[in-house]
Design an enzyme around this catalytic site. Structure first.
Site, short mmCIF file in Angstrom:
data_model
loop_
_atom_site.label_atom_id
_atom_site.label_comp_id
_atom_site.label_asym_id
_atom_site.label_seq_id
_atom_site.Cartn_x
_atom_site.Cartn_y
_atom_site.Cartn_z
N GLU A 331 6.92 -6.49 -92.78
CA GLU A 331 8.21 -6.77 -91.85
C GLU A 331 8.38 -5.80 -90.67
O GLU A 331 9.00 -6.15 -89.75
CB GLU A 331 9.55 -6.62 -92.87
CG GLU A 331 9.90 -4.96 -93.53
CD GLU A 331 8.80 -4.96 -94.57
OE1 GLU A 331 9.04 -3.52 -95.29
OE2 GLU A 331 8.49 -5.95 -95.26
N ASP A 373 -15.46 -10.74 -58.86
CA ASP A 373 -15.88 -11.00 -57.52
C ASP A 373 -16.78 -9.68 -57.08
O ASP A 373 -16.50 -8.51 -57.56
CB ASP A 373 -14.67 -11.46 -56.70
CG ASP A 373 -15.00 -11.93 -55.30
OD1 ASP A 373 -16.36 -12.32 -55.19
OD2 ASP A 373 -14.24 -12.05 -54.31
N ASP A 641 -8.73 -11.88 -56.69
CA ASP A 641 -7.67 -11.59 -55.79
C ASP A 641 -7.21 -12.75 -54.70
O ASP A 641 -6.50 -12.84 -53.89
CB ASP A 641 -7.83 -10.49 -54.77
CG ASP A 641 -8.93 -10.44 -54.06
OD1 ASP A 641 -9.64 -11.24 -53.88
OD2 ASP A 641 -8.79 -9.12 -53.16
N ASN A 734 9.95 0.55 -100.02
CA ASN A 734 9.44 -0.14 -98.90
C ASN A 734 9.77 0.36 -97.71
O ASN A 734 9.36 0.42 -96.58
CB ASN A 734 9.77 -1.65 -99.32
CG ASN A 734 8.76 -2.56 -98.53
OD1 ASN A 734 7.63 -2.00 -98.14
ND2 ASN A 734 9.26 -3.61 -97.89
N ASP A 738 8.18 1.89 -94.48
CA ASP A 738 8.05 1.33 -93.43
C ASP A 738 8.46 2.40 -92.31
O ASP A 738 7.91 2.41 -91.08
CB ASP A 738 9.19 0.21 -93.14
CG ASP A 738 8.47 -1.13 -94.08
OD1 ASP A 738 7.28 -1.15 -93.95
OD2 ASP A 738 9.10 -1.85 -94.39
#
Length: 898
Positions: A331, A373, A641, A734, A738
């Site tokens: 979560e 480039d 660019d 839990n 967390d």
């Protein structure tokens, strides 16, 4: 049905809480194209655009309250107060209350709320208070962290904004958000169309509107609609639309619609922000999520049936099984991901790198091929005019004068070559005769012809067409060449000599632009591409752009980090090869655009792997090479660019541009560099890999730890006559775990984890979970035996003591696994964690011991543990760390370590 519901919930909690927003702008153009085909526009928009297209310019300006030289500042401000800023609503962050709802609307918090309601109904006010507090804390920390992350990202993106050239009774550059209906715009090659506009004048104007219509070729636009009546606004020839861009030519236009009243805005409001798999990053998150969902579908029903049959209380078994399902749900993943990406974006901003899309940071780290480039990236981007010669290579003032007139009078996109001509120290010699000329017309540059022309009148006596461009393309329209004061037919022998002269200049590292001209009678005022014929080659202007001193070490640093650099340029192959040799980029052969044209997809797939230098490419060639590299399995970055780079920027996994780039390039890019340097890119690659490594830590820790806990629950449920841990205990454990993960974005990363590109590998995560998860279960089972045999907590009467003992041991192992899995090395000794992560670990471990031992124990249905428990706990934790280290070493030798 259950699978669909879970999938929806999972997609919701991953993508509704800040991550999804960062993908929507990327998806919008693709969605708009589909929407424009399948959905009706708001009823008023079609007639509004049709009216603007057919109304006389003077009447349209009068209706909009404007005039030929634009609005005044006060008029524009009054209109903006009425219509609002020129922004599309879907780009805005949601209001705080909607964001708060998104933070709450997760399986974890919904389940906690359900448990709190059940506790309230059963008059267990202590449980109601505790669980309710957990919901508030869980939601609050996500909300605050994500608001900070999003605010930081918005501030970074605000540093890079596109502008438009506007007539406000004087020519000014304004942010596109400040445009209002009635503003008069000046458009030229490379400009993004910032709003829906009616053209007032247009000269050889070609607009790319593939994002709207899917047409691959640019569409020519005119100052008047010349076609028949049409119900489709996209068929109006004198209307240009927000989100498209000018490929070539120039125009003036009046804004008729902004923001949500544009075609783009109207369609965007109808496009549902469906989070489809469009990037490697998003695909990886989704794959990991589904991996854990599959485990959830196996484990949760097993827990339900085992506890239901063995304990007989199906209601409690159901709540316990739901807690197990939540335990397998990562979560905190969205918050960890968003926080980690935002931290990376802030660090990159200090290195002059602006991140427009947060998820691009992970792609930065995964990038293993960088296409770039040549000009300004490998070179200094300080082009200066080195020589101006006749066809034999001798200095010629006539060529300088012609080149100056061409660059001075063109109104399209002035590139660095034009600037170099205009700023040349000897240009004063060209100024005196230039005073005798006036501009008649111009034929703008485009990337197919690779040349542009201006037509000037000399003393109103005759017209002179002056054309400059790539050597081969100029030779294609020349019939003769000037040697001194004599024009000679352009024979094969003379052509060969011309090519030898230009090749010699190229071999010196000079970029050669040919100059040709012809005199015409003053009988016409409008000229087109067909007039570029029968020209006389008069000479060349040659430019020098030396390589940067930092390029060679930067290329080496990128190579050391596993990133191959490929040069994709439209420039001459000889100049490109010389510059590449000087910076240490060698290739036996340079692949030309003409070679790419002839290659099949299979042949090109081999060529892009074998070669590093590609020259004389068109925008389509660049895009095809990028897509081929992606099809070969590479994560491709493209740095460019110019307007010719926009298709490749969009096609790449990560588009990189600079703040001085043209609008369309900046809009297509994911990352903007404030300093055009490959060394900055190397730093960005490292930061991207650190970001990915820290995200992966959380996923591996959560997956293996939670899987181990659920496996332990299955064992305990089968042999213990009571629930081994209450649903509240699982959820509190839990939640604490967390909170200990919040500091992961600030953790240190081992050097070997940033040495090579890293990509999502869900199969490896699943295998890791199966190998490392059961290690904690071994010591959970040892804890069960200690609680049952040593402390006699094996009966329902002593279940609280048993649950307290496992609660503490489970939380300790879960918290320690953070440090065991964060590195393949020996934790604390060979790899030290970040200070914030270490502090959070100690705090959470202290809280875990305090809950059963302190005055709050009864609120959590825990009880104090005997002091003899803690020496045994220390031995269990040491054994756990030793076995985990041994398994980790075995796993890394067998499967490697990501």
């Amino acid at each position: 049905m259950a699978i669909a519901t879970l999938q929806a919930l999972f997609a919701g909690f991953i993508h509704s809480r800040g991550i999804g927003r960062h993908f929507r702008r990327l998806l919008m153009l693709e969605g708009l194209r589909e929407a424009s085909r399948g959905q009706a526009l708001p009823p008023a928009l079609g007639p509004t655009l049709a009216r603007a297209a057919t109304e006389p310019p003077a009447a349209l300006l009068a209706r909009l309250g404007s005039q030929a030289d634009g609005l005044s500042a006060s008029q524009a401000e009054a209109i903006r107060e009425r219509v609002g800023p020129n922004v599309v609503e879907q780009d805005k962050a949601p209001p705080w209350w909607l964001h708060l709802w998104h933070c709450y609307r997760t399986p974890f918090d919904l389940l906690l709320t359900l448990l709190a309601i059940v506790s309230y109904v059963t008059e267990d006010m202590k449980a109601t208070t505790v669980i309710g507090s957990m919901v508030v804390l869980s939601v609050a920390i996500r909300f605050v962290q994500e608001r900070k992350s999003n605010k930081a990202a918005d501030q970074l993106k605000a540093m890079v904004s596109n502008t438009a050239t506007v007539l406000r009774q004087a020519k000014v550059e304004l942010p596109i958000a400040e445009l209002v209906p009635g503003d008069v715009l000046l458009l030229s090659a490379g400009d993004m169309i910032p709003a829906d506009c009616r053209l007032l004048s247009a000269k050889d104007l070609f607009v790319a509107q593939a994002a709207m219509t899917g047409e691959s070729l640019p569409v020519e636009k005119f100052a008047a609609h010349r076609g028949t009546d049409t119900a489709n606004p996209l068929d109006l020839e004198n209307i240009v639309f927000m989100g498209t861009n000018v490929v070539s030519g120039s125009a003036t236009a009046v804004v008729v619609g902004t923001g949500g009243t544009t075609y783009f805005g109207a369609l965007a409001q109808r496009v549902t922000a469906t989070d489809r798999t469009v990037t490697q990053f998003q695909a990886g998150v989704n794959q990991v999520a589904w991996l854990l969902i599959r485990f959830m579908f196996v484990m949760a029903p097993l827990v339900l049936f085992i506890n239901g049959f063995t304990k007989g209380d199906w209601t409690e078994a159901f709540l316990f099984a739901m807690s197990i399902a939540v335990g397998l749900t990562p979560e905190m993943l969205p918050m960890i991901v968003t926080s980690t990406l935002a931290k990376g974006a802030v660090l990159l901003s200090r290195r002059k790198v602006i991140v427009k899309r947060l998820d691009a940071i992970q792609n930065f780290g995964a990038m293993d091929v960088l296409c770039t480039d040549k000009t300004g990236t490998l070179t200094q981007d300080r082009i200066f005019l080195s020589r101006h010669t006749d066809i034999w290579g001798d200095d010629s003032d006539e060529v300088l004068e012609a080149a100056y007139l061409n660059s001075h009078y063109q109104t399209g996109l002035k590139n660095l070559l034009d600037v170099a001509v205009l700023e040349h120290t000897e240009v004063a010699r060209a100024l005196a005769p230039a005073a005798n000329f006036r501009k008649v017309d111009e034929i703008p540059f485009d990337f197919q012809r690779r040349r542009m022309s201006v037509v000037v009148a000399e003393n109103d006596d005759h017209h002179r067409l002056i054309c400059k461009g790539a050597v081969e393309e100029i030779l294609d329209v020349c019939q003769q060449a000037r040697h001194g004061s004599v024009d000679e037919p352009l024979t094969d022998e003379l052509l060969a000599r011309v090519r030898r002269v230009t090749a010699a200049l190229n071999d010196d590292g000079l970029r050669v632009v040919a100059v040709a001209a012809k005199d015409l009678p003053p009988t016409q005022q409008a000229y087109g591409v067909a007039d570029e014929s029968g020209l006389t080659l008069i000479g060349y202007v040659a430019f020098l752009d030396p390589p940067k001193s930092s390029t060679r070490p930067a290329l080496q640093a990128l190579a050391d980090h596993g990133v191959k650099v490929k040069v994709l340029t439209g420039d001459n192959e000889r100049v490109t090869a010389k510059i590449c040799r000087e910076v240490g980029l060698h290739d036996e052969a340079t692949v030309l655009g003409s070679d790419v044209e002839r290659m099949s997809d299979a042949e090109l797939a081999q060529a892009v792997e074998a070669h590093a230098i590609f020259a004389k490419l068109t925008p389509a060639h660049k895009e095809r090479i990028v897509r081929t590299l992606k099809a070969n399995g590479h994560v491709v970055g493209f740095m460019g660019d110019g307007i010719n780079d926009a298709p490749a920027l969009r096609a790449a996994d990560i588009g990189i541009s600079v703040d001085s780039a043209v609008d369309i390039a900046k809009e297509a890019a994911d990352i903007i560099l404030l300093e055009k340097s490959l060394m900055v890119l190397e730093e960005g690659v490292v930061e991207g890999r650190k970001t990915f490594a820290n995200m992966l830590k959380y996923i591996k820790m959560t997956a293996s730890s939670n899987f181990g806990n659920v496996f332990s629950v299955l064992v305990a449920s089968a042999f213990i006559p009571f629930l081994p841990m209450l649903p509240m205990h699982l959820l509190v454990q839990n939640l604490l775990y967390d909170f200990s993960q919040v500091a992961i974005p600030f953790d240190n990363v081992d050097p070997e984890l940033v040495a090579q590109p890293q990509q999502w590998n869900p199969a490896d995560i699943g295998r890791f979970m199966l190998f490392l998860g059961p290690v904690s279960s071994v010591f959970d089972i040892i804890t069960f035996m200690v609680m049952a045999w040593v402390f006699k907590a094996s009966t329902p009467e002593h279940q609280t003591l048993f649950q307290s003992g496992w609660f503490v041991e489970g939380l300790m192992t879960q918290t320690l696994v953070v440090h065991m899995i964060r590195t393949r090395r020996i934790p604390f000794l060979q790899s030290r964690p970040g200070g914030a992560l270490m502090a959070m670990t100690l705090i959470i471990m202290a809280i875990g011991i305090f809950l059963p031992m302190g005055p709050l124990a009864h609120y959590f249905k825990l009880q104090a543990l005997p002091w003899t428990y803690f020496p045994i706990l220390a031995l269990i934790l040491l054994g756990y760390m030793g076995l985990t280290q041994a398994m980790k070493a075995f796993y890394s030798r067998r499967f490697g370590w990501q």
